[in-house]
Design a protein around this motif. Sequence first.
Motif, PDB file in Angstrom:
ATOM      1  N   ALA A 149       0.830  -1.207   0.000  1.00  0.00           N
ATOM      2  CA  ALA A 149       0.000   0.000   0.000  1.00  0.00           C
ATOM      3  C   ALA A 149       0.862   1.253   0.000  1.00  0.00           C
ATOM      4  CB  ALA A 149      -0.937  -0.004   1.204  1.00  0.00           C
ATOM      5  N   ASP A 150       1.972   1.230   0.746  1.00  0.00           N
ATOM      6  CA  ASP A 150       2.890   2.374   0.751  1.00  0.00           C
ATOM      7  C   ASP A 150       3.511   2.572  -0.616  1.00  0.00           C
ATOM      8  OD1 ASP A 150       2.605   3.058   3.488  1.00  0.00           O
ATOM      9  OD2 ASP A 150       3.993   1.469   4.062  1.00  0.00           O
ATOM     10  N   MET A 165      -7.838   8.944  -1.565  1.00  0.00           N
ATOM     11  CA  MET A 165      -7.521   7.691  -2.235  1.00  0.00           C
ATOM     12  C   MET A 165      -7.118   6.593  -1.258  1.00  0.00           C
ATOM     13  SD  MET A 165      -5.189   8.962  -5.458  1.00  0.00           S
ATOM     14  CE  MET A 165      -5.880   9.194  -7.105  1.00  0.00           C
ATOM     15  N   PHE A 166      -6.240   6.938  -0.307  1.00  0.00           N
ATOM     16  CA  PHE A 166      -5.557   5.910   0.480  1.00  0.00           C
ATOM     17  C   PHE A 166      -6.048   5.768   1.914  1.00  0.00           C
ATOM     18  CE2 PHE A 166      -2.606   7.009  -2.926  1.00  0.00           C
ATOM     19  CZ  PHE A 166      -2.302   5.749  -3.414  1.00  0.00           C
ATOM     20  N   LEU A 172       2.015   5.734   4.250  1.00  0.00           N
ATOM     21  CA  LEU A 172       0.642   6.137   4.565  1.00  0.00           C
ATOM     22  C   LEU A 172       0.549   6.690   5.992  1.00  0.00           C
ATOM     23  CD1 LEU A 172      -1.465   3.320   2.881  1.00  0.00           C
ATOM     24  CD2 LEU A 172      -0.947   5.612   2.044  1.00  0.00           C
ATOM     25  N   PHE A 177      -4.761  12.460  -2.086  1.00  0.00           N
ATOM     26  CA  PHE A 177      -4.085  11.240  -1.638  1.00  0.00           C
ATOM     27  C   PHE A 177      -4.766  10.671  -0.385  1.00  0.00           C
ATOM     28  CE2 PHE A 177      -0.059  13.460  -3.381  1.00  0.00           C
ATOM     29  CZ  PHE A 177      -0.427  13.151  -4.684  1.00  0.00           C
ATOM     30  N   ARG A 178      -5.182  11.544   0.510  1.00  0.00           N
ATOM     31  CA  ARG A 178      -5.894  11.070   1.701  1.00  0.00           C
ATOM     32  C   ARG A 178      -7.215  10.414   1.321  1.00  0.00           C
ATOM     33  NH1 ARG A 178      -4.246  16.547   4.810  1.00  0.00           N
ATOM     34  NH2 ARG A 178      -2.429  15.756   5.936  1.00  0.00           N
ATOM     35  N   PHE A 195       1.041   4.178  -2.948  1.00  0.00           N
ATOM     36  CA  PHE A 195       0.959   5.598  -2.600  1.00  0.00           C
ATOM     37  C   PHE A 195       2.161   6.362  -3.140  1.00  0.00           C
ATOM     38  CE2 PHE A 195       2.492   8.546   0.885  1.00  0.00           C
ATOM     39  CZ  PHE A 195       1.831   9.672   0.388  1.00  0.00           C
ATOM     40  N   VAL A 223      -6.243   0.955  -3.003  1.00  0.00           N
ATOM     41  CA  VAL A 223      -5.197  -0.076  -2.995  1.00  0.00           C
ATOM     42  C   VAL A 223      -5.768  -1.430  -3.378  1.00  0.00           C
ATOM     43  CG1 VAL A 223      -3.619  -1.373  -1.522  1.00  0.00           C
ATOM     44  CG2 VAL A 223      -3.702   1.127  -1.368  1.00  0.00           C
ATOM     45  N   ASP A 235     -10.886   2.570  -1.022  1.00  0.00           N
ATOM     46  CA  ASP A 235     -10.269   1.255  -1.189  1.00  0.00           C
ATOM     47  C   ASP A 235      -9.445   1.188  -2.475  1.00  0.00           C
ATOM     48  OD1 ASP A 235     -12.406   1.443  -2.907  1.00  0.00           O
ATOM     49  OD2 ASP A 235     -13.212  -0.548  -2.455  1.00  0.00           O
TER      50      ASP A 235
END
Length: 343
Positions: free
Chosen positions: A81-82, A163-164, A112, A160-161, A85, A170, A168
């Motif tokens: 996930a990182d 999205m991640f 994240l 970005f916040r 991102f 990721v 969902d």
Amino acid sequence: MTSSSTDARPQVREYAYDHFWTFTSERQQIFERRLLGLPGPWTRDPILARFKFCNVYRAADRVSQHLIHDVAYRPDAGAVADRIFQIVAYRHFSSIRTWVDVCQLLGHAPTLEDLASDAFEDALSATRHHNGRLYTGAFILCATDAYGRSVKHLNHVELFRHMFLRSDLVEKVRTAPTLAAVFDTLKSFPLMGNFMSYQIAIDLNYSEVINFSEDDFTQPGPGALRGLRKTFLSPGGLSPSELVMWLVDRQEDEFTSRNLPFAGLFGRRLHAIDVQNLLCEVDKYLRVAAPELASARTKIKATFRPNPDPIELFFPPKWRLRTTAGRASPNSGPFGQEQMAVV
């Protein structure tokens, strides 16, 4: 995306169409001559010698090289996930300096946790204050205040916040059945237009997170559309994406019929993302070579100056490119196990 129909009959503008293939061959030869360490000048083409043009292969350009080596395959990137991102955030800025400075301020590649704690936002703001800018000048991003913040990079932080941290994304990327589905997922967010969604889908596909053919899907950007209008008199019923694939399908025949040297990227043929980018570069080239083909852009802004900073070429190991001294070889190991310097 399936290959364009062999029965399609778009009508080309002969001299512009010829320029597409001659430009592609000569620009790749410039890359290969520099890779071999030959002294300049690397071309006799006065336009290519004077002005700055991207490499034939998107993955060979400096920013994409940094993304592939230092983001997509960075050994200490953290969780999957990182890494997703990091790839998404990197492409929004497309600035090596911004990314290096942010990583130095954080002490590591942004995670994240940094996004949730405001550490990433603070590092971006500090970098902007110190450097004066965060973004590349290569393309224009949607810069509306979709998230209610007054500064562009702060709206992107909120994106970005979204999205991640609140969505969902990721999971949708990791389980996407096609490259087009990755594109559609990205495009569903505010500030994410066709161009950026396609670029990031390709960047994610460089990594080990997803693995689709680059010919499965393409989304021509504004520059590519200008290139298509100059190259074709009539699309023959094909969409812009299908015209890109029509060019992909014909590459070997076109180089051979013109007796143009083209060995690809260590044997890798042109894919849709490369042709899409080439159409943008040919649009630029034709502003000088064929100024009568008018468009919204009339000049080439950037002149060519060799970058003195060497880079180590590194391509996704899953491509299994094989190279010996810059030439395709059936006997050398997978490219990525060895690296080659180019300036």
